[in-house]
Design a protein around this motif. Structure first.
Motif, PDB file in Angstrom:
ATOM      1  N   ILE A 112      -0.105  10.005  -2.167  1.00  0.00           N
ATOM      2  CA  ILE A 112      -1.133  10.233  -1.143  1.00  0.00           C
ATOM      3  C   ILE A 112      -0.598   9.864   0.239  1.00  0.00           C
ATOM      4  O   ILE A 112      -0.825  10.578   1.223  1.00  0.00           O
ATOM      5  CB  ILE A 112      -2.398   9.415  -1.482  1.00  0.00           C
ATOM      6  N   ILE A 113       0.130   8.755   0.313  1.00  0.00           N
ATOM      7  CA  ILE A 113       0.726   8.347   1.594  1.00  0.00           C
ATOM      8  C   ILE A 113       1.674   9.425   2.112  1.00  0.00           C
ATOM      9  O   ILE A 113       1.654   9.776   3.302  1.00  0.00           O
ATOM     10  CB  ILE A 113       1.472   7.005   1.426  1.00  0.00           C
ATOM     11  N   ASP A 152       2.901   6.361   7.730  1.00  0.00           N
ATOM     12  CA  ASP A 152       4.208   5.715   7.876  1.00  0.00           C
ATOM     13  C   ASP A 152       4.101   4.273   7.386  1.00  0.00           C
ATOM     14  O   ASP A 152       3.544   3.408   8.063  1.00  0.00           O
ATOM     15  CB  ASP A 152       4.648   5.757   9.340  1.00  0.00           C
ATOM     16  N   ILE A 153       4.626   4.019   6.192  1.00  0.00           N
ATOM     17  CA  ILE A 153       4.602   2.678   5.601  1.00  0.00           C
ATOM     18  C   ILE A 153       6.040   2.185   5.463  1.00  0.00           C
ATOM     19  O   ILE A 153       6.857   2.815   4.782  1.00  0.00           O
ATOM     20  CB  ILE A 153       3.913   2.683   4.214  1.00  0.00           C
ATOM     21  N   SER A 154       6.357   1.055   6.099  1.00  0.00           N
ATOM     22  CA  SER A 154       7.726   0.526   6.030  1.00  0.00           C
ATOM     23  C   SER A 154       8.018  -0.031   4.643  1.00  0.00           C
ATOM     24  O   SER A 154       7.098  -0.341   3.870  1.00  0.00           O
ATOM     25  CB  SER A 154       7.915  -0.566   7.082  1.00  0.00           C
ATOM     26  N   THR A 155       9.297  -0.195   4.347  1.00  0.00           N
ATOM     27  CA  THR A 155       9.701  -0.737   3.049  1.00  0.00           C
ATOM     28  C   THR A 155       9.191  -2.159   2.851  1.00  0.00           C
ATOM     29  O   THR A 155       8.697  -2.514   1.775  1.00  0.00           O
ATOM     30  CB  THR A 155      11.232  -0.715   2.915  1.00  0.00           C
ATOM     31  N   GLY A 156       9.296  -2.985   3.896  1.00  0.00           N
ATOM     32  CA  GLY A 156       8.799  -4.357   3.801  1.00  0.00           C
ATOM     33  C   GLY A 156       7.307  -4.403   3.543  1.00  0.00           C
ATOM     34  O   GLY A 156       6.828  -5.209   2.734  1.00  0.00           O
ATOM     35  N   GLY A 158      -9.623  -2.599  -2.562  1.00  0.00           N
ATOM     36  CA  GLY A 158      -9.656  -3.409  -1.357  1.00  0.00           C
ATOM     37  C   GLY A 158      -8.290  -3.524  -0.702  1.00  0.00           C
ATOM     38  O   GLY A 158      -8.167  -3.444   0.528  1.00  0.00           O
ATOM     39  N   LEU A 159      -7.250  -3.704  -1.509  1.00  0.00           N
ATOM     40  CA  LEU A 159      -5.895  -3.834  -0.974  1.00  0.00           C
ATOM     41  C   LEU A 159      -5.401  -2.500  -0.411  1.00  0.00           C
ATOM     42  O   LEU A 159      -4.704  -2.467   0.601  1.00  0.00           O
ATOM     43  CB  LEU A 159      -4.955  -4.330  -2.079  1.00  0.00           C
ATOM     44  N   LEU A 160      -5.752  -1.399  -1.070  1.00  0.00           N
ATOM     45  CA  LEU A 160      -5.383  -0.081  -0.556  1.00  0.00           C
ATOM     46  C   LEU A 160      -5.991   0.153   0.827  1.00  0.00           C
ATOM     47  O   LEU A 160      -5.346   0.736   1.705  1.00  0.00           O
ATOM     48  CB  LEU A 160      -5.841   1.017  -1.529  1.00  0.00           C
ATOM     49  N   GLY A 194      -4.305   0.951   4.613  1.00  0.00           N
ATOM     50  CA  GLY A 194      -5.110   1.755   5.523  1.00  0.00           C
ATOM     51  C   GLY A 194      -5.718   2.996   4.910  1.00  0.00           C
ATOM     52  O   GLY A 194      -5.974   3.979   5.605  1.00  0.00           O
ATOM     53  N   PHE A 195      -6.008   2.975   3.599  1.00  0.00           N
ATOM     54  CA  PHE A 195      -6.632   4.127   2.946  1.00  0.00           C
ATOM     55  C   PHE A 195      -8.065   4.299   3.444  1.00  0.00           C
ATOM     56  O   PHE A 195      -8.803   3.322   3.578  1.00  0.00           O
ATOM     57  CB  PHE A 195      -6.639   3.943   1.423  1.00  0.00           C
ATOM     58  N   ASP A 196      -8.458   5.561   3.694  1.00  0.00           N
ATOM     59  CA  ASP A 196      -9.848   5.832   4.048  1.00  0.00           C
ATOM     60  C   ASP A 196     -10.629   6.172   2.780  1.00  0.00           C
ATOM     61  O   ASP A 196     -10.087   6.154   1.675  1.00  0.00           O
ATOM     62  CB  ASP A 196      -9.942   6.962   5.083  1.00  0.00           C
TER      63      ASP A 196
END
Length: 417
Positions: A301-302, A308-312, A341-343, A348-350
């Protein structure tokens, strides 16, 4: 399962919701779509309010319960289980980075239900539902209180935590689960009206196949390692665990499969006290199959939404997710419910992305569960190598004597203990 049981299952209702959402999207008017856009907004806001409470209520007794175990053997088992879950997530993340640019090339989705036409699918109204505390606050509070209850051995506080757990699970079963199919229906209705439907179905079919294959590959890897540690034939050990795998496929529950998993572990020559300690514990804390599925779907989905999600950042998400999932066996829908909740807070999941995650995950929920329980057998196999000389540490001496003196061993007796 009987026809009535199938019709009442969450998976069946979600499949029906997906089919109806797709079908209705071709002909319903705008006002109809706005009704479900309103419902989805309200339900999503409720989840945002309720998920931190859910995490606190379910993780607290899970951590406190683990602390009541058998000292260093508890620590070793927890460490191996957590490590296995993390490695599964890292493999899935690495695979997503390597293969999604090829597998999902050119496939993009837009989960924003407000972007069909100007004014189309706008909810009729919105109600803000602020959470009592943030997701991370709930997780940290659960960890501190859970560990604290173990240190002070507070039976009263432990009882209160379990009562709160029962209340929260009642809310899930009585309110959240019955409304999930409506939520999924609204999401697929909006996807169809947005023109994203073909892309979503095509991409998720590919990820589904990939997730099934990778859970099997990871199981083989687990048994190769466990076989090397224990000096056993990994293929024979894996074959002996087949009844547990197929039982979990049918039940979609690690806890309900414990008796079968125990029988399979004993068939692999694992000592009774070790099997009776490791298998029930791992049914709660070892979720490598669920982690594999969640990670593959989340990063699909990302990728398709262009985030844009960094590796860290991604690794931090996986480390936290593995902790949160100790509450998964007590929640309908499993890991994806406690991961919501964590997503939202971490990735930043909508609401649309969350709905897709729930639908995709539950569609193959039993595959992850089957991988979880079969992997428990690998951990028990490795633990048995080191625990045989110290089995007295794993059980109350009276319980151990009773187990060893029983001619006709029944695994249900171990579960009860």
């Amino acid at each position: 399962m009987s026809p009535k049981g199938i019709a009442n299952s969450l998976l069946f209702r979600i499949i029906v919701a997906i089919i109806l959402g797709i079908a209705f999207s071709f002909f319903v008017p705008e006002w109809f779509g706005r009704i479900f856009a309103t419902f989805n907004g309200l339900f999503s806001n409720f989840l945002g309010f309720f998920i931190p409470v859910l995490i606190f209520a379910l993780v607290t007794p899970a951590i406190a319960g683990m602390g009541r175990g058998a000292g260093k053997w508890l620590g070793i088992t927890v460490a191996i289980s957590y490590g296995s879950t993390i490695v599964s997530g890292l493999i899935a993340y690495g695979l997503a980075l390597a293969i999604y640019p090829i597998l999902l090339k050119g496939q993009e989705i837009n989960t924003n239900v407000h972007d069909v036409d100007e004014g189309a699918l706008q909810p009729f109204f919105q109600v803000e539902m602020p959470a009592p505390f943030e997701v991370m606050s709930g997780l940290l509070l659960a960890f501190c209180i859970g560990v604290g209850m173990t240190a002070v051995k507070s039976a009263n506080l432990f009882k209160v935590a379990h009562e709160l757990e029962k209340v929260v699970i009642k809310v899930i079963w009585g309110f959240v689960v019955p409304l999930l199919p409506v939520f999924i229906f609204g999401m697929f209705l909006s996807l169809g009206m947005n023109g994203n439907l073909a892309v979503v179905l095509s991409a998720f079919a590919k990820v589904l196949v990939l997730a099934v294959v990778m859970t099997l590959v990871y199981l083989l890897l687990q048994y190769l390692v466990a076989g090397a540690v224990a000096g056993r034939n990994p293929f024979t050990a894996l074959k002996n665990m087949a009844p547990a795998y197929f039982t979990a496929l049918g039940t979609s529950s690690s806890a309900a499969t414990i008796p079968v998993t125990l029988r399979c572990a004993l068939k692999n020559g694992i000592s009774k006290p070790v099997a009776g300690f490791v298998i029930p514990l791992c049914a709660t804390i070892h979720l490598s199959g669920s982690m594999m599925k969640l990670t593959l779907y989340a990063f699909a989905i990302i990728y398709m939404t262009g985030m844009d999600i960094s590796t860290g950042h991604a690794i931090g998400f996986l480390l936290l997710l593995a902790i949160m999932m100790v509450a998964a066996p007590g929640v309908p829908g499993g890991a994806v419910m406690v991961a919501v909740g964590l997503l939202q807070s971490n990735l930043g999941f909508d609401e649309g992305m969350v709905a897709l995650m729930i639908a995709a995950y539950i569609a193959i929920d039993s595959v992850g569960t089957a991988a979880n329980v079969t992997g428990d057998g690998a951990i028990a196999l490795a633990m048995d190598k080191y625990a045989r000389k110290h089995v007295a540490e794993l059980k109350n001496p009276e319980d151990l004597k009773e187990i060893e003196e029983t001619e006709d061993f029944e695994v249900e007796e171990i579960v009860d203990k």
